[in-house]
Design a protein around this motif. Sequence first.
Motif, PDB file in Angstrom:
ATOM      1  N   ALA A 169       0.844  -1.198   0.000  1.00 27.28           N
ATOM      2  CA  ALA A 169       0.000   0.000   0.000  1.00 27.28           C
ATOM      3  C   ALA A 169       0.881   1.251   0.000  1.00 27.28           C
ATOM      4  O   ALA A 169       1.955   1.272   0.616  1.00 27.28           O
ATOM      5  N   LEU A 170       0.427   2.280  -0.699  1.00 26.24           N
ATOM      6  CA  LEU A 170       1.158   3.541  -0.737  1.00 26.24           C
ATOM      7  C   LEU A 170       0.807   4.382   0.485  1.00 26.24           C
ATOM      8  O   LEU A 170      -0.291   4.283   1.034  1.00 26.24           O
ATOM      9  N   TYR A 171       1.737   5.202   0.909  1.00 31.36           N
ATOM     10  CA  TYR A 171       1.577   6.045   2.101  1.00 31.36           C
ATOM     11  C   TYR A 171       1.210   5.187   3.318  1.00 31.36           C
ATOM     12  O   TYR A 171       0.368   5.550   4.128  1.00 31.36           O
ATOM     13  N   ALA A 172       1.855   4.051   3.438  1.00 30.33           N
ATOM     14  CA  ALA A 172       1.553   3.105   4.515  1.00 30.33           C
ATOM     15  C   ALA A 172       2.570   3.172   5.647  1.00 30.33           C
ATOM     16  O   ALA A 172       2.612   2.292   6.497  1.00 30.33           O
ATOM     17  N   ASN A 173       3.382   4.214   5.677  1.00 31.51           N
ATOM     18  CA  ASN A 173       4.400   4.379   6.707  1.00 31.51           C
ATOM     19  C   ASN A 173       3.780   4.927   7.987  1.00 31.51           C
ATOM     20  O   ASN A 173       2.887   5.767   7.937  1.00 31.51           O
ATOM     21  N   VAL A 174       4.291   4.459   9.113  1.00 32.32           N
ATOM     22  CA  VAL A 174       3.763   4.911  10.400  1.00 32.32           C
ATOM     23  C   VAL A 174       4.902   5.007  11.415  1.00 32.32           C
ATOM     24  O   VAL A 174       5.817   4.176  11.410  1.00 32.32           O
ATOM     25  N   ILE A 175       4.860   6.042  12.239  1.00 38.04           N
ATOM     26  CA  ILE A 175       5.817   6.207  13.332  1.00 38.04           C
ATOM     27  C   ILE A 175       5.064   6.032  14.639  1.00 38.04           C
ATOM     28  O   ILE A 175       4.015   6.656  14.848  1.00 38.04           O
ATOM     29  N   LEU A 176       5.616   5.196  15.526  1.00 36.46           N
ATOM     30  CA  LEU A 176       5.044   4.968  16.855  1.00 36.46           C
ATOM     31  C   LEU A 176       5.993   5.545  17.900  1.00 36.46           C
ATOM     32  O   LEU A 176       7.207   5.341  17.813  1.00 36.46           O
ATOM     33  N   GLN A 177       5.438   6.234  18.881  1.00 35.39           N
ATOM     34  CA  GLN A 177       6.244   6.749  19.988  1.00 35.39           C
ATOM     35  C   GLN A 177       5.910   5.961  21.243  1.00 35.39           C
ATOM     36  O   GLN A 177       4.748   5.869  21.642  1.00 35.39           O
ATOM     37  N   LYS A 178       6.955   5.407  21.856  1.00 30.12           N
ATOM     38  CA  LYS A 178       6.787   4.524  23.002  1.00 30.12           C
ATOM     39  C   LYS A 178       6.431   5.297  24.270  1.00 30.12           C
ATOM     40  O   LYS A 178       6.964   6.362  24.542  1.00 30.12           O
TER      41      LYS A 178
END
Length: 146
Positions: free
Chosen positions: A132-141
């Motif tokens: 999928a395009l634009y499927a990047n995600v950043i998680l903050q712990k």
Amino acid sequence: MLKGIPKILSPELLKVLCEMGHSDQIVLSDGNFPTESMGKDCIVIRCDGHGVPELLEAILEVFPLDTYIEKPVNLMEVVPGDTVETPIWDTYKEIVSKYDNRGNEVVGNIERFAFYEKAKKAYAIVATGEKALYANVILQKGVVVD
């Protein structure tokens, strides 16, 4: 093998998730993300063959999201003028809502190049085979509270 740990979480990924402290960030990248160039100063973990949703689900089973900020989950915004649809974002929001009682409110969007800059400073980047395009995600712990 361990009991109660999702099998998709490799020993390397589990180690990284455990090492991360409060406010550290991890990127789950789609197959088009420039993982190696963005990850020159962080840990890069290969999870080729897996999609972001299945990894996101497994990670959130063991990984607390930061409660001290409003948006501990951030997606890469669609570039203005790009006509790409992003139904995968709805999937992400459903998954996040299962693990954080704040629901969709914890999910934000970051402009593409600002996202790249945040990714360069992440503790780790997980390279997936997500199509999928634009499927990047950043998680903050966040903090583990019992």
